[in-house]
Write a protein that holds these residues in place. Structure first.
Motif, PDB file in Angstrom:
ATOM      1  N   ASN A  33     -44.515  29.220 -22.787  1.00  0.00           N
ATOM      2  CA  ASN A  33     -43.668  29.787 -23.832  1.00  0.00           C
ATOM      3  C   ASN A  33     -42.374  30.357 -23.257  1.00  0.00           C
ATOM      4  O   ASN A  33     -41.305  30.241 -23.869  1.00  0.00           O
ATOM      5  CB  ASN A  33     -44.421  30.887 -24.586  1.00  0.00           C
ATOM      6  N   ILE A  34     -42.459  30.970 -22.074  1.00  0.00           N
ATOM      7  CA  ILE A  34     -41.257  31.502 -21.432  1.00  0.00           C
ATOM      8  C   ILE A  34     -40.320  30.360 -21.058  1.00  0.00           C
ATOM      9  O   ILE A  34     -39.115  30.409 -21.300  1.00  0.00           O
ATOM     10  CB  ILE A  34     -41.622  32.327 -20.177  1.00  0.00           C
ATOM     11  N   ILE A  35     -40.879  29.310 -20.458  1.00  0.00           N
ATOM     12  CA  ILE A  35     -40.067  28.155 -20.067  1.00  0.00           C
ATOM     13  C   ILE A  35     -39.450  27.500 -21.300  1.00  0.00           C
ATOM     14  O   ILE A  35     -38.275  27.121 -21.304  1.00  0.00           O
ATOM     15  CB  ILE A  35     -40.918  27.127 -19.298  1.00  0.00           C
ATOM     16  N   LEU A  36     -40.249  27.383 -22.367  1.00  0.00           N
ATOM     17  CA  LEU A  36     -39.742  26.784 -23.601  1.00  0.00           C
ATOM     18  C   LEU A  36     -38.614  27.624 -24.182  1.00  0.00           C
ATOM     19  O   LEU A  36     -37.591  27.091 -24.626  1.00  0.00           O
ATOM     20  CB  LEU A  36     -40.878  26.650 -24.617  1.00  0.00           C
ATOM     21  N   TYR A  37     -38.783  28.948 -24.156  1.00  0.00           N
ATOM     22  CA  TYR A  37     -37.738  29.835 -24.666  1.00  0.00           C
ATOM     23  C   TYR A  37     -36.458  29.671 -23.855  1.00  0.00           C
ATOM     24  O   TYR A  37     -35.359  29.581 -24.406  1.00  0.00           O
ATOM     25  CB  TYR A  37     -38.214  31.287 -24.594  1.00  0.00           C
ATOM     26  N   GLU A  38     -36.594  29.628 -22.526  1.00  0.00           N
ATOM     27  CA  GLU A  38     -35.429  29.477 -21.656  1.00  0.00           C
ATOM     28  C   GLU A  38     -34.723  28.155 -21.924  1.00  0.00           C
ATOM     29  O   GLU A  38     -33.494  28.081 -21.960  1.00  0.00           O
ATOM     30  CB  GLU A  38     -35.876  29.565 -20.193  1.00  0.00           C
ATOM     31  N   LYS A  39     -35.515  27.108 -22.155  1.00  0.00           N
ATOM     32  CA  LYS A  39     -34.934  25.791 -22.424  1.00  0.00           C
ATOM     33  C   LYS A  39     -34.196  25.786 -23.752  1.00  0.00           C
ATOM     34  O   LYS A  39     -33.064  25.294 -23.857  1.00  0.00           O
ATOM     35  CB  LYS A  39     -36.037  24.731 -22.426  1.00  0.00           C
ATOM     36  N   LYS A  40     -34.834  26.343 -24.787  1.00  0.00           N
ATOM     37  CA  LYS A  40     -34.232  26.339 -26.116  1.00  0.00           C
ATOM     38  C   LYS A  40     -32.965  27.188 -26.162  1.00  0.00           C
ATOM     39  O   LYS A  40     -32.054  26.923 -26.950  1.00  0.00           O
ATOM     40  CB  LYS A  40     -35.237  26.857 -27.152  1.00  0.00           C
ATOM     41  N   LEU A  41     -32.903  28.204 -25.310  1.00  0.00           N
ATOM     42  CA  LEU A  41     -31.752  29.096 -25.288  1.00  0.00           C
ATOM     43  C   LEU A  41     -30.469  28.346 -24.955  1.00  0.00           C
ATOM     44  O   LEU A  41     -29.393  28.683 -25.447  1.00  0.00           O
ATOM     45  CB  LEU A  41     -31.996  30.205 -24.261  1.00  0.00           C
ATOM     46  N   TYR A  42     -30.586  27.321 -24.126  1.00  0.00           N
ATOM     47  CA  TYR A  42     -29.407  26.601 -23.651  1.00  0.00           C
ATOM     48  C   TYR A  42     -29.393  25.137 -24.093  1.00  0.00           C
ATOM     49  O   TYR A  42     -28.652  24.338 -23.543  1.00  0.00           O
ATOM     50  CB  TYR A  42     -29.327  26.681 -22.126  1.00  0.00           C
ATOM     51  N   GLU A  43     -30.197  24.801 -25.079  1.00  0.00           N
ATOM     52  CA  GLU A  43     -30.261  23.422 -25.555  1.00  0.00           C
ATOM     53  C   GLU A  43     -29.699  23.322 -26.965  1.00  0.00           C
ATOM     54  O   GLU A  43     -30.037  24.117 -27.841  1.00  0.00           O
ATOM     55  CB  GLU A  43     -31.709  22.925 -25.536  1.00  0.00           C
ATOM     56  N   ASP A  44     -28.831  22.343 -27.181  1.00  0.00           N
ATOM     57  CA  ASP A  44     -28.321  22.082 -28.516  1.00  0.00           C
ATOM     58  C   ASP A  44     -29.431  21.464 -29.358  1.00  0.00           C
ATOM     59  O   ASP A  44     -30.026  20.457 -28.968  1.00  0.00           O
ATOM     60  CB  ASP A  44     -27.122  21.129 -28.436  1.00  0.00           C
ATOM     61  N   ALA A  45     -29.713  22.074 -30.497  1.00  0.00           N
ATOM     62  CA  ALA A  45     -30.869  21.672 -31.300  1.00  0.00           C
ATOM     63  C   ALA A  45     -30.770  20.233 -31.786  1.00  0.00           C
ATOM     64  O   ALA A  45     -31.777  19.521 -31.855  1.00  0.00           O
ATOM     65  CB  ALA A  45     -31.027  22.614 -32.494  1.00  0.00           C
TER      66      ALA A  45
ATOM     67  N   VAL B 256     -28.952  18.165 -25.659  1.00  0.00           N
ATOM     68  CA  VAL B 256     -28.258  18.361 -24.385  1.00  0.00           C
ATOM     69  C   VAL B 256     -27.896  19.846 -24.314  1.00  0.00           C
ATOM     70  O   VAL B 256     -28.233  20.622 -25.205  1.00  0.00           O
ATOM     71  CB  VAL B 256     -27.001  17.467 -24.278  1.00  0.00           C
ATOM     72  N   TYR B 257     -27.212  20.263 -23.252  1.00  0.00           N
ATOM     73  CA  TYR B 257     -26.846  21.667 -23.129  1.00  0.00           C
ATOM     74  C   TYR B 257     -25.892  22.087 -24.250  1.00  0.00           C
ATOM     75  O   TYR B 257     -25.114  21.277 -24.756  1.00  0.00           O
ATOM     76  CB  TYR B 257     -26.191  21.934 -21.776  1.00  0.00           C
ATOM     77  N   ASN B 258     -25.972  23.370 -24.616  1.00  0.00           N
ATOM     78  CA  ASN B 258     -25.116  23.879 -25.683  1.00  0.00           C
ATOM     79  C   ASN B 258     -23.955  24.700 -25.126  1.00  0.00           C
ATOM     80  O   ASN B 258     -23.827  24.885 -23.914  1.00  0.00           O
ATOM     81  CB  ASN B 258     -25.935  24.705 -26.685  1.00  0.00           C
ATOM     82  N   ARG B 259     -23.124  25.215 -26.014  1.00  0.00           N
ATOM     83  CA  ARG B 259     -21.925  25.937 -25.584  1.00  0.00           C
ATOM     84  C   ARG B 259     -22.273  27.227 -24.842  1.00  0.00           C
ATOM     85  O   ARG B 259     -21.513  27.680 -23.986  1.00  0.00           O
ATOM     86  CB  ARG B 259     -21.041  26.237 -26.791  1.00  0.00           C
ATOM     87  N   ARG B 260     -23.400  27.819 -25.171  1.00  0.00           N
ATOM     88  CA  ARG B 260     -23.818  29.037 -24.466  1.00  0.00           C
ATOM     89  C   ARG B 260     -24.011  28.753 -22.978  1.00  0.00           C
ATOM     90  O   ARG B 260     -23.676  29.574 -22.129  1.00  0.00           O
ATOM     91  CB  ARG B 260     -25.109  29.569 -25.078  1.00  0.00           C
ATOM     92  N   PHE B 261     -24.562  27.594 -22.672  1.00  0.00           N
ATOM     93  CA  PHE B 261     -24.751  27.190 -21.278  1.00  0.00           C
ATOM     94  C   PHE B 261     -23.406  27.148 -20.559  1.00  0.00           C
ATOM     95  O   PHE B 261     -23.275  27.587 -19.414  1.00  0.00           O
ATOM     96  CB  PHE B 261     -25.421  25.812 -21.241  1.00  0.00           C
ATOM     97  N   TYR B 262     -22.387  26.644 -21.249  1.00  0.00           N
ATOM     98  CA  TYR B 262     -21.034  26.594 -20.687  1.00  0.00           C
ATOM     99  C   TYR B 262     -20.442  27.995 -20.576  1.00  0.00           C
ATOM    100  O   TYR B 262     -19.870  28.367 -19.544  1.00  0.00           O
ATOM    101  CB  TYR B 262     -20.149  25.715 -21.565  1.00  0.00           C
ATOM    102  N   ALA B 263     -20.591  28.786 -21.631  1.00  0.00           N
ATOM    103  CA  ALA B 263     -19.982  30.117 -21.665  1.00  0.00           C
ATOM    104  C   ALA B 263     -20.529  31.019 -20.566  1.00  0.00           C
ATOM    105  O   ALA B 263     -19.801  31.855 -20.014  1.00  0.00           O
ATOM    106  CB  ALA B 263     -20.203  30.754 -23.031  1.00  0.00           C
ATOM    107  N   GLU B 264     -21.801  30.861 -20.228  1.00  0.00           N
ATOM    108  CA  GLU B 264     -22.410  31.684 -19.186  1.00  0.00           C
ATOM    109  C   GLU B 264     -22.254  31.078 -17.794  1.00  0.00           C
ATOM    110  O   GLU B 264     -22.825  31.576 -16.822  1.00  0.00           O
ATOM    111  CB  GLU B 264     -23.888  31.918 -19.511  1.00  0.00           C
ATOM    112  N   LYS B 265     -21.481  29.994 -17.715  1.00  0.00           N
ATOM    113  CA  LYS B 265     -21.176  29.334 -16.438  1.00  0.00           C
ATOM    114  C   LYS B 265     -22.447  28.968 -15.663  1.00  0.00           C
ATOM    115  O   LYS B 265     -22.505  29.075 -14.444  1.00  0.00           O
ATOM    116  CB  LYS B 265     -20.279  30.215 -15.578  1.00  0.00           C
ATOM    117  N   SER B 266     -23.473  28.533 -16.383  1.00  0.00           N
ATOM    118  CA  SER B 266     -24.752  28.239 -15.743  1.00  0.00           C
ATOM    119  C   SER B 266     -24.694  27.011 -14.841  1.00  0.00           C
ATOM    120  O   SER B 266     -25.604  26.777 -14.051  1.00  0.00           O
ATOM    121  CB  SER B 266     -25.836  28.045 -16.813  1.00  0.00           C
ATOM    122  N   PHE B 267     -23.638  26.224 -14.955  1.00  0.00           N
ATOM    123  CA  PHE B 267     -23.480  25.047 -14.102  1.00  0.00           C
ATOM    124  C   PHE B 267     -22.824  25.394 -12.773  1.00  0.00           C
ATOM    125  O   PHE B 267     -22.633  24.514 -11.929  1.00  0.00           O
ATOM    126  CB  PHE B 267     -22.636  23.982 -14.818  1.00  0.00           C
TER     127      PHE B 267
END
Length: 291
Positions: free
Chosen positions: A126-138, A142-153
């Motif tokens: 559930n933790i892994i799923l939550y982490e994935k959904k947090l940065y995945e475009d529904a 693929v990755y969502n804008r939040r992933f970009y905004a937090e400079k996760s790359f």
């Protein structure tokens, strides 16, 4: 479980919100490890965190590695009880090789309710799923804008500057397609476009839905020649795989703009500069496609 090397540090950061200790270990050689483009073994042995001078007699991470399944145990240290979860992982490195290790998560036994959840086999997933959904475009997965905004790359760039390519792309006439064929067709096109790009780029690269029909492709350790090959391949595939009107044989046409940095450092300034340049180049390409 298999993860790309650039996902690991991001996952550890998020898991650290739930656990007192989150780390990767090599249970065979008893090293704590860090992952960037490759593997770095730290000098300190993994068992030193437990104030021991040799491998733990009941090393749960070694057993998890050997059995290739998640295992748990309680550990006593300085009259405190800790709950340890060890999960075997495989990490896909930049050279496409697989590295096997164990993810250790440790929490102090101060809350019986929490411990009950940790024993539940679904808790970690559930933790892994939550982490994935947090940065995945529904929609496009693929990755969502939040992933970009937090400079996760950007993990690893601060200590190891290298080449990077930003490619901004959107769909020609997407609004008209939506208006004429409906939003179900439009959503399907967005999903299939995102998935086509994902299949075309390398595993260490990123595709991010920035909003609407605009995507950002980030090519790690790539030059302009490599980026042009990727763009040409996406264009070629789109003619055959992104057909939205089989009667009139209409397919998706993509506009592209790219920007290159030979010494990318992950700073806000360099990210904004790259994105702006790629975006401007895309609009130049869009004007050409309108003709």
């Amino acid at each position: 479980m298999e993860y790309q090397y650039h996902e690991i540090n991001h996952m550890i950061k998020n898991l650290s919100c739930f656990f007192d200790v989150v780390r990767l270990v090599d249970p065979i050689h008893c090293h704590r490890i860090e992952v960037d483009q490759g593997i770095t073994r730290k000098q300190k042995k993994c068992y030193e965190v437990w104030n021991k001078s040799d491998r733990c007699e009941n090393c749960i991470s070694y057993q998890a590695y050997q059995q290739q399944k998640r295992l748990t145990k309680f550990e006593l240290l300085n009259d405190e009880i800790y709950f340890v979860i060890s999960t075997p992982l495989q990490i896909r490195l930049a050279d496409d090789s697989l590295y096997s290790c164990v993810l250790e998560m440790v929490v102090k036994n101060s809350n019986k309710i929490l411990m009950g959840h940790l024993k539940n086999n679904d808790y970690f997933e559930n933790i892994i799923l939550y982490e994935k959904k947090l940065y995945e475009d529904a929609l496009t997965q693929v990755y969502n804008r939040r992933f970009y905004a937090e400079k996760s790359f950007c993990y690893g760039y601060y200590n190891d500057r290298h080449e990077i390519i930003f490619i901004v792309t959107d769909l020609k006439g997407f609004k008209q397609i939506n208006d004429q064929y409906g939003h179900i067709v439009g959503d399907t096109i967005l999903y299939e476009t995102a998935q086509l790009i994902s299949r075309t780029i390398r595993k260490q690269d990123y595709v991010i839905r920035m909003g609407g029909d605009e995507f950002l492709i980030i090519l790690d350790h790539s030059d302009e020649e490599g980026a042009r090959r990727v763009i040409d391949e996406i264009k070629e595939k789109s003619c055959h795989e992104l057909i939205y009107d089989h009667v009139e044989k209409k397919h998706v046409i993509l506009n592209f703009g790219m920007a290159y940095d030979a010494d990318f450092d992950g700073s806000d300034e360099s990210i904004k500069k790259l994105y702006y340049e790629a975006d401007q180049n895309m609009y130049h390409d869009k004007k050409i496609n309108l003709k």
